[in-house]
Design an enzyme around this catalytic site. Structure first.
Site, PDB file in Angstrom:
ATOM      1  CG  ASP A 371      14.437 -32.361  34.352  1.00  0.00           C
ATOM      2  OD1 ASP A 371      13.855 -33.032  33.482  1.00  0.00           O
ATOM      3  OD2 ASP A 371      14.031 -32.288  35.536  1.00  0.00           O
ATOM      4  CG  HIS A 375      20.883 -36.400  32.553  1.00  0.00           C
ATOM      5  ND1 HIS A 375      21.280 -36.514  33.866  1.00  0.00           N
ATOM      6  CD2 HIS A 375      21.280 -37.564  31.959  1.00  0.00           C
ATOM      7  CE1 HIS A 375      21.886 -37.663  34.045  1.00  0.00           C
ATOM      8  NE2 HIS A 375      21.893 -38.337  32.909  1.00  0.00           N
ATOM      9  CD  GLU A 376      20.005 -38.960  28.655  1.00  0.00           C
ATOM     10  OE1 GLU A 376      21.107 -39.384  28.272  1.00  0.00           O
ATOM     11  OE2 GLU A 376      19.441 -39.396  29.669  1.00  0.00           O
ATOM     12  CG  HIS A 379      25.438 -38.145  29.654  1.00  0.00           C
ATOM     13  ND1 HIS A 379      26.318 -38.358  30.690  1.00  0.00           N
ATOM     14  CD2 HIS A 379      24.226 -38.586  30.087  1.00  0.00           C
ATOM     15  CE1 HIS A 379      25.673 -38.899  31.715  1.00  0.00           C
ATOM     16  NE2 HIS A 379      24.404 -39.037  31.382  1.00  0.00           N
ATOM     17  CE1 TYR A 390      27.382 -42.780  32.779  1.00  0.00           C
ATOM     18  CE2 TYR A 390      26.908 -45.080  32.307  1.00  0.00           C
ATOM     19  CZ  TYR A 390      26.495 -43.824  32.706  1.00  0.00           C
ATOM     20  OH  TYR A 390      25.165 -43.617  33.032  1.00  0.00           O
ATOM     21  CD  GLU A 399      24.232 -40.814  34.688  1.00  0.00           C
ATOM     22  OE1 GLU A 399      23.196 -40.203  35.019  1.00  0.00           O
ATOM     23  OE2 GLU A 399      24.435 -41.220  33.534  1.00  0.00           O
ATOM     24  CD  GLU A 415      12.735 -32.689  43.586  1.00  0.00           C
ATOM     25  OE1 GLU A 415      12.083 -33.721  43.816  1.00  0.00           O
ATOM     26  OE2 GLU A 415      13.704 -32.307  44.278  1.00  0.00           O
ATOM     27  CG  ASP A 471      24.132 -47.612  38.610  1.00  0.00           C
ATOM     28  OD1 ASP A 471      23.862 -47.266  37.445  1.00  0.00           O
ATOM     29  OD2 ASP A 471      24.194 -46.820  39.566  1.00  0.00           O
ATOM     30  CG  HIS A 476      22.377 -44.060  36.870  1.00  0.00           C
ATOM     31  ND1 HIS A 476      22.948 -45.044  36.097  1.00  0.00           N
ATOM     32  CD2 HIS A 476      21.961 -43.093  36.015  1.00  0.00           C
ATOM     33  CE1 HIS A 476      22.871 -44.696  34.823  1.00  0.00           C
ATOM     34  NE2 HIS A 476      22.287 -43.523  34.743  1.00  0.00           N
TER      35      HIS A 476
END
Length: 551
Positions: A371, A375-376, A379, A390, A399, A415, A471, A476
């Site tokens: 995951d 996720h990366e 992006h 962003y 995100e 999760e 942030d 996030h």
């Protein structure tokens, strides 16, 4: 006690000339007296960059689905869209045809042929060449103002100013990229050089720096680290052992050099129409190499997982969405592992994935998480589609979409990062980085906690009103609100349908400055496109967003 569910609010639509002109939905905390995000208002002239959402009930038919006919529609329907001088001010960015037979023409708004940052408009045709909708964001003030669009500061000077402002090292990972834009900032629209600087080091950067093209002042900046011999090669199947001991089937390459023998390397060029999948050792800067096709050394295990997970994510986007790599044009998928010392993070730096090894107490090597890899890499998909900025709500959506696809590709649970948590973290109850199903079970960092209740939010009542310096405005943290909406939708219709709807919204409807309200509209419309008005899928989407307070 956190609010788990609230009653939906009915929206009103005004029938204008046979079409629905839909007003923006509310995605704000329920308490009207709550303080607004002052920093966000300082940075973006939100009143200028107004949302556009027009859904045609009685479609306007054209001879063909092309840019000229899209502009013609906009010119004739200024009253509906609010877009003036479309022929002069809109330039085609791309044309996309999808598997439903629809054509989507994305325009960038310009001023004297200079693009206005964040302002894009999309015209949608159905398979019968009928205009069925328009959405995006349009900067009305910039269109009406007289703006100086001739630069006094050249791009080379702006580059040096940008590098100094972020303390960029002499050695950049990639050639810097610069373009001149009109930048909405603190109520003004300013001509600026937008400079993108990408570098590694102790503090990795994928910086976007906006330099006033007439004064040389740095207007704004944000870090979008989301981190001659003859050679014969042959595709080769190998096997490796991952961080947690799993055996992975790998696509690798066997290289043979005259006089030097053979070696096995972690790159894969066996897939048709894609440049390849490459896994590098950050410590050496070279592709991982081994003297056999069995990759079971402990030092290799993070690379084994990175390589395997990269192919898994590539296969998902190809098989589920017909997408050829992250840019849909066969770009190379590149990963670096062993980054930094005890580095508890992973990032997409605009060009490739980078994984730390963790400190062994809080995290293990981050490439162990499918995951995390998904996720990366998502992006990367986002940067080649909606390109969500962003920061603030658009950054939180960036995100969130990365988290959602992480949970779709690593489909066992809801999760994020459960496979990268080290024993000490688990002993303390931190069994994952974030949870889409129950966001509030995990605390946010000490830096972010003062802006909310200290836990990840799942409803707009719990929205963290954070400055851009923390942030990037809560990207996030507030992302967990839209994450939870996705979970609620997915539990009703299943992950496969959720993926189809969310991918369509990301690639067809969202634009760089989309906020939570825009996301709801885009995702609802995507469900309508695929499954039809009044379908259980549309009802599930509306219910999911209602339950998190995005109306």
């Amino acid at each position: 006690m956190k609010k788990k569910q609230i009653l939906p609010v009915l929206l009103s639509s005004t029938l204008i000339a046979g079409s629905f002109a839909m007003t923006p939905v509310s995605a704000q905390p329920q308490d009207a007296s709550a303080p607004v995000n002052v920093q966000a208002q300082k940075v973006w002239n939100e009143k200028a960059n107004v949302p556009v959402f027009v859904k045609e009930k009685f479609a306007e038919k054209k001879e063909s689905s092309n840019a000229a006919n899209a502009v013609d529609y906009l010119e004739k329907n200024e009253a509906k869209t609010g877009i003036k001088n479309a022929k002069q001010n809109l330039k085609v960015k791309n044309v996309q045809e999808d598997d439903l037979g629809m054509t989507h023409i994305r325009f960038a708004q310009t001023k004297d042929n200079v693009p206005i940052e964040g302002s894009e408009v999309i015209v949608h045709f159905n398979k019968n060449n009928e205009v069925v909708g328009v959405n995006g964001h349009y900067n009305k003030i910039a269109e009406e103002q007289g703006i100086q669009t001739t630069a006094s500061i050249d791009s080379e000077s702006a580059l040096e100013i940008a590098k100094a402002s972020v303390h960029a090292p002499e050695q950049l990972s990639y050639e810097p990229v610069s373009e001149t834009v009109v930048y909405p900032f603190e109520g003004e629209n300013i001509l600026a050089h937008k400079v993108n600087l990408t570098f590694l080091g102790d503090e990795p950067g994928n910086w976007f720096v906006f330099v006033d093209a007439n004064t040389g002042a740095v207007i704004d900046k944000y870090n979008a680290v989301l981190h001659a011999d003859e050679l014969k090669t042959k595709d080769h199947k190998g096997v490796g052992q991952g961080v947690h001991g799993e055996l992975r089937d790998l696509h690798t390459t066997l290289e043979t050099k005259p006089g030097q023998g053979t070696s096995f390397k972690l790159y894969d060029e066996s897939h048709e129409n894609v440049e390849g999948i490459y896994t590098f050792d950050h410590n050496t800067g070279e592709i991982f190499e081994n003297n056999s096709s069995s990759w079971k050394d402990e030092y290799h295990s993070p690379a084994v997982d990175a390589h395997y997970n990269s192919e898994t994510v590539y296969d998902y986007y190809l098989e589920e969405h017909g997408r050829n790599s992250l840019d849909d044009n066969g770009m190379a998928i590149i990963s670096y592992v062993h980054f930094g010392t005890d580095y508890n993070n992973a990032f997409w730096n605009g060009r490739h994935m980078t994984y730390g090894d963790g400190d062994g107490e809080f995290m293990v090597p981050l490439s162990a998480g499918l995951d995390v890899a998904a996720h990366e890499m998502t992006h990367g998909v986002i940067s080649h589609t909606a390109n969500l900025q962003y920061r603030n709500q658009s950054g939180a959506l960036n995100e969130s979409f990365a988290d959602v696809f992480g949970a779709l590709i690593d489909a066992d649970d809801w999760e994020m990062g459960e496979d990268i948590m080290a024993p000490d973290a688990k002993a303390d109850g931190r069994t994952a980085l974030r949870s889409l199903s129950n966001p509030g079970k995990f605390e946010v960092s000490e830096e972010r906690a003062p802006y909310g209740n200290g836990y990840y939010p799942e409803h707009m009542d719990e929205f963290y009103d954070m400055p851009i310096s923390v942030d990037n405005g809560g990207v996030h943290v507030n992302s967990s609100i839209t994450n939870h909406a996705a979970y609620l939708i997915g539990e009703q219709i299943g992950k496969e349908k959720l993926g189809q709807i969310y991918y369509r919204a990301l690639t067809v409807y969202l634009t760089p400055t989309s906020d939570f309200s825009d996301a709801r509209q885009a995702i609802v419309q995507s469900a309508v496109d695929i499954y039809g008005e009044g379908s259980e899928e549309v009802a599930a989407v509306e219910s999911g967003f209602d339950q998190v307070g995005i109306y």
